[in-house]
Structure formats: C-alpha cells, structure tokens
Design a protein around this motif. Sequence first.
Motif, mmCIF file in Angstrom:
data_model
loop_
_atom_site.group_PDB
_atom_site.id
_atom_site.type_symbol
_atom_site.label_atom_id
_atom_site.label_comp_id
_atom_site.label_asym_id
_atom_site.label_seq_id
_atom_site.Cartn_x
_atom_site.Cartn_y
_atom_site.Cartn_z
ATOM 1 N N LEU A 152 0.818 -1.213 0.000
ATOM 2 C CA LEU A 152 0.000 0.000 0.000
ATOM 3 C C LEU A 152 0.854 1.267 0.000
ATOM 4 C CD1 LEU A 152 -2.725 -1.053 2.604
ATOM 5 C CD2 LEU A 152 -2.946 -1.014 0.119
ATOM 6 N N ILE A 153 2.068 1.182 0.512
ATOM 7 C CA ILE A 153 2.931 2.372 0.598
ATOM 8 C C ILE A 153 4.137 2.284 -0.335
ATOM 9 C CG2 ILE A 153 2.276 2.771 2.998
ATOM 10 C CD1 ILE A 153 5.261 1.680 3.586
ATOM 11 N N ALA A 154 4.354 1.112 -0.923
ATOM 12 C CA ALA A 154 5.568 0.896 -1.721
ATOM 13 C C ALA A 154 5.479 1.544 -3.095
ATOM 14 C CB ALA A 154 5.822 -0.603 -1.867
ATOM 15 N N GLY A 155 6.666 1.916 -3.612
ATOM 16 C CA GLY A 155 6.768 2.432 -4.973
ATOM 17 C C GLY A 155 6.669 1.294 -5.979
ATOM 18 N N THR A 156 6.747 1.642 -7.251
ATOM 19 C CA THR A 156 6.555 0.659 -8.327
ATOM 20 C C THR A 156 7.591 -0.459 -8.284
ATOM 21 O OG1 THR A 156 5.644 2.401 -9.739
ATOM 22 C CG2 THR A 156 6.344 0.361 -10.820
ATOM 23 N N LYS A 157 8.878 -0.091 -8.166
ATOM 24 C CA LYS A 157 9.940 -1.102 -8.171
ATOM 25 C C LYS A 157 9.832 -2.030 -6.975
ATOM 26 C CE LYS A 157 13.543 1.266 -10.827
ATOM 27 N NZ LYS A 157 14.945 1.764 -10.791
ATOM 28 N N VAL A 158 9.613 -1.453 -5.808
ATOM 29 C CA VAL A 158 9.503 -2.262 -4.591
ATOM 30 C C VAL A 158 8.297 -3.189 -4.668
ATOM 31 C CG1 VAL A 158 9.097 -2.179 -2.102
ATOM 32 C CG2 VAL A 158 10.699 -0.581 -3.139
ATOM 33 N N SER A 159 7.184 -2.688 -5.177
ATOM 34 C CA SER A 159 5.966 -3.507 -5.307
ATOM 35 C C SER A 159 6.201 -4.696 -6.229
ATOM 36 C CB SER A 159 4.809 -2.659 -5.851
ATOM 37 O OG SER A 159 4.422 -1.679 -4.929
ATOM 38 N N THR A 160 6.904 -4.446 -7.335
ATOM 39 C CA THR A 160 7.196 -5.521 -8.291
ATOM 40 C C THR A 160 8.050 -6.608 -7.650
ATOM 41 O OG1 THR A 160 7.091 -3.983 -10.166
ATOM 42 C CG2 THR A 160 8.246 -6.071 -10.522
ATOM 43 N N THR A 161 9.080 -6.195 -6.926
ATOM 44 C CA THR A 161 9.960 -7.162 -6.266
ATOM 45 C C THR A 161 9.228 -7.920 -5.166
ATOM 46 O OG1 THR A 161 11.863 -5.739 -6.728
ATOM 47 C CG2 THR A 161 12.169 -7.451 -5.074
ATOM 48 N N LEU A 162 8.337 -7.226 -4.453
ATOM 49 C CA LEU A 162 7.538 -7.889 -3.412
ATOM 50 C C LEU A 162 6.673 -8.999 -4.008
ATOM 51 C CD1 LEU A 162 6.397 -4.850 -1.231
ATOM 52 C CD2 LEU A 162 7.838 -6.745 -0.472
ATOM 53 N N LYS A 163 6.094 -8.721 -5.182
ATOM 54 C CA LYS A 163 5.277 -9.732 -5.857
ATOM 55 C C LYS A 163 6.128 -10.934 -6.260
ATOM 56 C CE LYS A 163 1.877 -6.456 -7.715
ATOM 57 N NZ LYS A 163 1.372 -5.796 -8.940
ATOM 58 N N GLU A 164 7.328 -10.658 -6.804
ATOM 59 C CA GLU A 164 8.234 -11.743 -7.202
ATOM 60 C C GLU A 164 8.663 -12.559 -5.986
ATOM 61 O OE1 GLU A 164 11.507 -10.609 -9.714
ATOM 62 O OE2 GLU A 164 10.357 -8.994 -10.629
ATOM 63 N N LEU A 165 8.917 -11.865 -4.890
ATOM 64 C CA LEU A 165 9.336 -12.544 -3.663
ATOM 65 C C LEU A 165 8.212 -13.417 -3.108
ATOM 66 C CD1 LEU A 165 11.771 -12.665 -1.737
ATOM 67 C CD2 LEU A 165 10.750 -10.806 -0.445
ATOM 68 N N GLU A 166 6.994 -12.919 -3.197
ATOM 69 C CA GLU A 166 5.838 -13.673 -2.727
ATOM 70 C C GLU A 166 5.653 -14.955 -3.535
ATOM 71 O OE1 GLU A 166 1.296 -12.580 -1.266
ATOM 72 O OE2 GLU A 166 2.300 -11.309 -2.733
ATOM 73 N N ILE A 167 5.787 -14.836 -4.844
ATOM 74 C CA ILE A 167 5.671 -16.014 -5.730
ATOM 75 C C ILE A 167 6.781 -17.009 -5.429
ATOM 76 C CG2 ILE A 167 5.831 -16.790 -8.126
ATOM 77 C CD1 ILE A 167 4.508 -14.116 -8.918
ATOM 78 N N ALA A 168 7.996 -16.496 -5.224
ATOM 79 C CA ALA A 168 9.142 -17.360 -4.947
ATOM 80 C C ALA A 168 8.959 -18.120 -3.631
ATOM 81 C CB ALA A 168 10.422 -16.526 -4.903
ATOM 82 N N TYR A 169 8.392 -17.456 -2.619
ATOM 83 C CA TYR A 169 8.143 -18.134 -1.345
ATOM 84 C C TYR A 169 7.074 -19.219 -1.506
ATOM 85 C CZ TYR A 169 11.013 -15.411 1.851
ATOM 86 O OH TYR A 169 12.080 -14.864 2.531
ATOM 87 N N ASP A 170 6.063 -18.945 -2.317
ATOM 88 C CA ASP A 170 5.030 -19.963 -2.587
ATOM 89 C C ASP A 170 5.652 -21.178 -3.273
ATOM 90 O OD1 ASP A 170 2.904 -18.614 -1.466
ATOM 91 O OD2 ASP A 170 2.314 -17.624 -3.325
ATOM 92 N N ASN A 171 6.522 -20.915 -4.254
ATOM 93 C CA ASN A 171 7.189 -22.011 -4.967
ATOM 94 C C ASN A 171 8.090 -22.807 -4.027
ATOM 95 O OD1 ASN A 171 5.980 -21.307 -7.386
ATOM 96 N ND2 ASN A 171 7.695 -20.060 -8.077
ATOM 97 N N SER A 172 8.767 -22.083 -3.146
ATOM 98 C CA SER A 172 9.644 -22.746 -2.176
ATOM 99 C C SER A 172 8.842 -23.640 -1.241
ATOM 100 C CB SER A 172 10.401 -21.684 -1.368
ATOM 101 O OG SER A 172 11.178 -22.292 -0.361
ATOM 102 N N MET A 173 7.686 -23.134 -0.809
ATOM 103 C CA MET A 173 6.829 -23.924 0.072
ATOM 104 C C MET A 173 6.299 -25.165 -0.654
ATOM 105 S SD MET A 173 5.652 -24.101 3.155
ATOM 106 C CE MET A 173 5.893 -22.441 3.807
ATOM 107 N N ASP A 174 5.922 -24.999 -1.927
ATOM 108 C CA ASP A 174 5.434 -26.139 -2.717
ATOM 109 C C ASP A 174 6.531 -27.189 -2.891
ATOM 110 O OD1 ASP A 174 2.968 -24.954 -2.977
ATOM 111 O OD2 ASP A 174 3.348 -24.136 -4.969
ATOM 112 N N GLN A 175 7.757 -26.718 -3.173
ATOM 113 C CA GLN A 175 8.884 -27.643 -3.335
ATOM 114 C C GLN A 175 9.150 -28.407 -2.040
ATOM 115 O OE1 GLN A 175 12.033 -25.002 -4.667
ATOM 116 N NE2 GLN A 175 11.922 -25.822 -6.741
ATOM 117 N N SER A 176 9.121 -27.689 -0.928
ATOM 118 C CA SER A 176 9.362 -28.312 0.375
ATOM 119 C C SER A 176 8.280 -29.336 0.696
ATOM 120 C CB SER A 176 9.420 -27.249 1.469
ATOM 121 O OG SER A 176 10.490 -26.357 1.253
#
Length: 222
Positions: free
Chosen positions: A147-171
């Motif tokens: 809600l407060i993040a700029g465009t670049k930070v928001s994009t990276t947050l989304k990528e990080l969220e997806i990566a954590y989901d993938n990591s959880m699925d792999q585990s």
Amino acid sequence: MHIQVIIGLIGVVSGFIMGYFTSYFKEKGRNKALIQDLKEITEEKEKVTSKFQLDISKRKYKYEDKREQYFKYFNLLDSFTSDNQKIAQESFIPALNKFNEMFLGANGNKTIEMKATSDFATAVNNLMFKSNESLIKLKQETNTIKLIAGTKVSTTLKELEIAYDNSMDQSAKMMKDLTKNLISRNVDQLSKQKEDIEITGEYLKSLQERLMKEVRDELDEI
C-alpha cells in the motif's frame, strides 16, 4: 514696478511650491507603491516559506512512516527465515533421526515400520503447518507494505511472494516423497529435490538483496 516685482515673486514662489508639492506627492506615491510592493513580496515570501516548510514536514513524516513500516517488514522477513531454520533444527532433524532409528531397527517388522512411517508423516505435517503459518503472516505484512511501496519495490515484493510460494510447494513435495525415497534409498531423487530447493533459496536471497536496495533508493528519493 513694485507690483510687477511682487507678482513675479509670487509667481516664482507659487511655481516653487507647486513644483515641490507635485514632486512630494509623486515621491510619496512612489514610496507608497514601493511599500506595497515590499508588502506583497514579503507576503509571497512567507507563503513560499510556509509551503516549503509544510513540504519538508510532509516529506519527513512520509520518510519516517515508510522507514518504520519497511523496518517492521524486514524484521518479519528475518523472523520468517530464522523460524524455519529453527523448525528444521529442533523438529525436523530429530524426527528424521527417530524415523531412521525406528525403521532400520525394525528388522523387517512391518508394524514397527508402519509406526515409524506414521510418526514421521505426522511430524512432517506439523512442520509444514508451522511453516505455512509463518508464511501467511509474512504475506499479510507484504500486502500492507504494498500500500505504501513504490513501483519497483511492489514488483519485487510480488516476485518474492511467488518465490516463497514455490519454495513452500517444493518443500511440501519433498516432505511428501521423503519417506518413500528414504525407504527405497532413491538417492538421485533426494539429491535432485535438494538441489532444486537450494536453487530456489539462492533466488530468494537475491530477491531479498534487491528489495533492500530498492527500499533504500525509494527512501532516498523522498
């Protein structure tokens, strides 16, 4: 003759007086105009100064508010990582050792083998549940940060969220197959899953480093 002189003097004096007052009123008008100009300049300066100070105050508040929320997020991110490491060290490794001890010590006794397998599966499910709880908390905080993040930070947050989901699925997949692979001694599959998780871990680390840089840049721009 005297009358003409007097009239001439009166004319000279009158001209002088008229000239003086004309000059006086002109100068007074200029002074009044100058005073008015100075007043307007002063008022405009005060407006600009007030606006500038207000802008500085807003920027300061925005900076401090963002910094606090980002600080809270990175603390949670660190806690998420350390919590999962703690779960692995304090729960998973003992459960794995117990499984190996029971299963190998069963000497073909199917009842003991099934008990070892069941206990290990229960332990794994509990571990995954705890990890998922931590991930849910992280996601909730991530949504707040967006809600407060700029465009670049928001994009990276989304990528990080997806990566954590993938990591959880792999585990989860590895944990699900672990008992079967351990019993069958499927070393290749175990190694492959371990390698995949390590690659995901490195990717997560790179995303976190990128996120920190982008947050610093964003705060510097305020």
